[in-house]
Scaffold this motif. Structure first.
Motif, PDB file in Angstrom:
ATOM      1  N   THR A  14      14.280   9.975  11.269  1.00  0.00           N
ATOM      2  CA  THR A  14      14.643  10.445   9.927  1.00  0.00           C
ATOM      3  C   THR A  14      13.775   9.776   8.864  1.00  0.00           C
ATOM      4  O   THR A  14      13.250  10.432   7.971  1.00  0.00           O
ATOM      5  N   PHE A  15      13.630   8.469   9.008  1.00  0.00           N
ATOM      6  CA  PHE A  15      12.833   7.734   8.028  1.00  0.00           C
ATOM      7  C   PHE A  15      11.399   8.274   7.990  1.00  0.00           C
ATOM      8  O   PHE A  15      10.845   8.538   6.930  1.00  0.00           O
ATOM      9  N   LEU A  16      10.826   8.460   9.188  1.00  0.00           N
ATOM     10  CA  LEU A  16       9.434   8.902   9.237  1.00  0.00           C
ATOM     11  C   LEU A  16       9.284  10.340   8.746  1.00  0.00           C
ATOM     12  O   LEU A  16       8.338  10.662   8.032  1.00  0.00           O
ATOM     13  N   ARG A  17      10.219  11.191   9.147  1.00  0.00           N
ATOM     14  CA  ARG A  17      10.115  12.580   8.707  1.00  0.00           C
ATOM     15  C   ARG A  17      10.084  12.640   7.174  1.00  0.00           C
ATOM     16  O   ARG A  17       9.216  13.267   6.575  1.00  0.00           O
ATOM     17  N   ASN A  18      11.039  11.949   6.563  1.00  0.00           N
ATOM     18  CA  ASN A  18      11.103  11.972   5.098  1.00  0.00           C
ATOM     19  C   ASN A  18       9.849  11.382   4.467  1.00  0.00           C
ATOM     20  O   ASN A  18       9.269  11.960   3.549  1.00  0.00           O
ATOM     21  N   SER A  19       9.435  10.224   4.969  1.00  0.00           N
ATOM     22  CA  SER A  19       8.287   9.554   4.350  1.00  0.00           C
ATOM     23  C   SER A  19       7.010  10.369   4.536  1.00  0.00           C
ATOM     24  O   SER A  19       6.188  10.458   3.629  1.00  0.00           O
ATOM     25  N   LEU A  20       6.856  10.946   5.720  1.00  0.00           N
ATOM     26  CA  LEU A  20       5.632  11.703   5.992  1.00  0.00           C
ATOM     27  C   LEU A  20       5.610  12.988   5.181  1.00  0.00           C
ATOM     28  O   LEU A  20       4.565  13.401   4.678  1.00  0.00           O
ATOM     29  N   GLU A  21       6.766  13.606   5.045  1.00  0.00           N
ATOM     30  CA  GLU A  21       6.817  14.821   4.233  1.00  0.00           C
ATOM     31  C   GLU A  21       6.508  14.493   2.784  1.00  0.00           C
ATOM     32  O   GLU A  21       5.805  15.241   2.103  1.00  0.00           O
ATOM     33  N   GLU A  22       7.012  13.364   2.342  1.00  0.00           N
ATOM     34  CA  GLU A  22       6.716  12.953   0.973  1.00  0.00           C
ATOM     35  C   GLU A  22       5.233  12.695   0.794  1.00  0.00           C
ATOM     36  O   GLU A  22       4.677  12.892  -0.278  1.00  0.00           O
ATOM     37  N   PRO A 102       8.204  -3.540  14.490  1.00  0.00           N
ATOM     38  CA  PRO A 102       8.379  -2.827  13.215  1.00  0.00           C
ATOM     39  C   PRO A 102       7.043  -2.690  12.483  1.00  0.00           C
ATOM     40  O   PRO A 102       6.173  -3.525  12.626  1.00  0.00           O
ATOM     41  N   PHE A 103       6.939  -1.630  11.705  1.00  0.00           N
ATOM     42  CA  PHE A 103       5.665  -1.351  11.047  1.00  0.00           C
ATOM     43  C   PHE A 103       5.891  -1.191   9.544  1.00  0.00           C
ATOM     44  O   PHE A 103       7.005  -0.948   9.095  1.00  0.00           O
ATOM     45  N   ALA A 104       4.814  -1.329   8.810  1.00  0.00           N
ATOM     46  CA  ALA A 104       4.882  -1.074   7.367  1.00  0.00           C
ATOM     47  C   ALA A 104       4.425   0.360   7.136  1.00  0.00           C
ATOM     48  O   ALA A 104       3.395   0.773   7.677  1.00  0.00           O
ATOM     49  N   LEU A 105       5.198   1.097   6.350  1.00  0.00           N
ATOM     50  CA  LEU A 105       4.881   2.501   6.124  1.00  0.00           C
ATOM     51  C   LEU A 105       3.465   2.682   5.567  1.00  0.00           C
ATOM     52  O   LEU A 105       2.719   3.559   5.990  1.00  0.00           O
ATOM     53  N   ALA A 106       3.095   1.818   4.630  1.00  0.00           N
ATOM     54  CA  ALA A 106       1.769   1.953   4.008  1.00  0.00           C
ATOM     55  C   ALA A 106       0.671   1.845   5.063  1.00  0.00           C
ATOM     56  O   ALA A 106      -0.334   2.559   5.003  1.00  0.00           O
ATOM     57  N   GLU A 107       0.888   0.950   6.031  1.00  0.00           N
ATOM     58  CA  GLU A 107      -0.124   0.793   7.079  1.00  0.00           C
ATOM     59  C   GLU A 107      -0.167   2.030   7.975  1.00  0.00           C
ATOM     60  O   GLU A 107      -1.243   2.503   8.339  1.00  0.00           O
ATOM     61  N   LEU A 108       0.998   2.547   8.292  1.00  0.00           N
ATOM     62  CA  LEU A 108       1.045   3.761   9.110  1.00  0.00           C
ATOM     63  C   LEU A 108       0.285   4.893   8.416  1.00  0.00           C
ATOM     64  O   LEU A 108      -0.542   5.573   9.025  1.00  0.00           O
ATOM     65  N   LEU A 109       0.535   5.080   7.125  1.00  0.00           N
ATOM     66  CA  LEU A 109      -0.115   6.172   6.396  1.00  0.00           C
ATOM     67  C   LEU A 109      -1.630   5.964   6.341  1.00  0.00           C
ATOM     68  O   LEU A 109      -2.400   6.898   6.500  1.00  0.00           O
ATOM     69  N   LEU A 150      -4.690  14.078 -12.327  1.00  0.00           N
ATOM     70  CA  LEU A 150      -3.360  14.569 -12.707  1.00  0.00           C
ATOM     71  C   LEU A 150      -2.314  13.700 -12.021  1.00  0.00           C
ATOM     72  O   LEU A 150      -2.414  13.427 -10.834  1.00  0.00           O
ATOM     73  N   GLN A 151      -1.329  13.272 -12.770  1.00  0.00           N
ATOM     74  CA  GLN A 151      -0.277  12.420 -12.196  1.00  0.00           C
ATOM     75  C   GLN A 151       0.793  13.303 -11.578  1.00  0.00           C
ATOM     76  O   GLN A 151       1.770  13.661 -12.217  1.00  0.00           O
ATOM     77  N   LEU A 152       0.598  13.647 -10.313  1.00  0.00           N
ATOM     78  CA  LEU A 152       1.539  14.548  -9.651  1.00  0.00           C
ATOM     79  C   LEU A 152       2.446  13.786  -8.694  1.00  0.00           C
ATOM     80  O   LEU A 152       2.021  12.815  -8.085  1.00  0.00           O
ATOM     81  N   THR A 153       3.673  14.276  -8.552  1.00  0.00           N
ATOM     82  CA  THR A 153       4.540  13.740  -7.496  1.00  0.00           C
ATOM     83  C   THR A 153       4.042  14.328  -6.173  1.00  0.00           C
ATOM     84  O   THR A 153       3.341  15.345  -6.170  1.00  0.00           O
ATOM     85  N   PRO A 154       4.397  13.698  -5.035  1.00  0.00           N
ATOM     86  CA  PRO A 154       3.957  14.245  -3.747  1.00  0.00           C
ATOM     87  C   PRO A 154       4.354  15.718  -3.568  1.00  0.00           C
ATOM     88  O   PRO A 154       3.576  16.524  -3.077  1.00  0.00           O
ATOM     89  N   GLN A 155       5.555  16.048  -3.992  1.00  0.00           N
ATOM     90  CA  GLN A 155       6.021  17.432  -3.848  1.00  0.00           C
ATOM     91  C   GLN A 155       5.194  18.386  -4.729  1.00  0.00           C
ATOM     92  O   GLN A 155       4.843  19.481  -4.311  1.00  0.00           O
TER      93      GLN A 155
END
Ligand code: CA
Length: 225
Positions: A14-22, A102-109, A150-155
């Motif tokens: 769940t965490f990864l799905r949300n973060s990756l989609e973002e 455990p991993f850091a999201l920033a590193e994964l991305l 342009l300052q856009l949100t991920p979405q």
């Protein structure tokens, strides 16, 4: 970018799905190796994240199987196994990179971005979209108009990317809901209109030629000339 996440642990899923989609990825999730094989045959993925401890089979044998099937997309192994032996084995047997939990999201991305770049030598062109003076850098997830960021949100970025890919063509609200939100939202909500409104405020600034046009009752079109 379409990503296949193979992970059986629900929290991480769940965490990864949300973060990756973002972060702008379209994410398919498989909870075991068999499901992953099915999903990998059904649609093409740009990149995969594979956990090694899967309920039905070891992640390594899954990766070997996918490679046999001709799937060459880069694979990031994400595993709790930290030993040098495990990591070497993972990298030797079809994994392109290895990150331990455990991993850091920033590193994964960052690792995903690197793998995508490495896998696509023409990344400079293939990962940029240009419509008039609007430019999208798909790897850095950055949009500029007339050279100004342009300052856009991920979405908003995902929405703009979709409009750019269809520049000059009309896209309807339901197409946008389907492609950008994956239909997880009731079609009668005004989420599309709200996002377009905000996006337009950022893309079509004062004194600029408006690029995003509304066709009443139909949808939207990003003008390509
Ligand atoms: Ca696991």
């Amino acid at each position: 970018m379409r990503l296949l996440l193979v992970e059986d642990e629900l929290d991480i899923q769940t965490f990864l799905r949300n973060s990756l989609e973002e972060a702008g990825y379209s994410v398919d999730v498989a909870g075991n190796a068999a499901q992953a094989e099915d999903m990998a045959t059904q649609s093409a993925h740009d990149i995969l994240i594979v956990d090694l401890g899967l309920p039905d089979r070891d992640g390594i044998s899954l990766i070997l199987r996918l490679r046999e099937m001709g799937i060459s997309a880069p694979v990031l192994i994400l595993s709790a196994r930290r030993s040098v032996d495990d990591r070497v084995r993972g990298l030797e047997q079809g994994g392109d990179d290895y990150l331990t939990k455990p991993f850091a999201l920033a590193e994964l991305l960052a690792r995903l971005r690197n793998l995508l770049k490495r896998n696509n030598p023409a990344a400079g062109e293939a990962t940029r979209l240009r419509v008039q003076d609007l430019e999208l850098d798909l790897l850095r997830r950055e949009a500029t108009r007339g050279g100004l960021v342009l300052q856009l949100t991920p979405q908003e970025f995902v929405l703009l990317e979709y409009l750019c890919r269809n520049a000059g063509r009309v896209v309807t609200r339901s197409m946008i809901l389907d492609k950008v939100w994956g239909m997880r939202i009731q079609p009668d909500t005004n989420v599309v209109d709200v996002h377009i409104y905000r996006l337009r405020g950022k893309v079509d600034g004062k004194g600029q030629q408006p690029l995003i046009r509304t066709l009443r009752g139909v949808g939207y079109v990003l003008k390509d000339r």
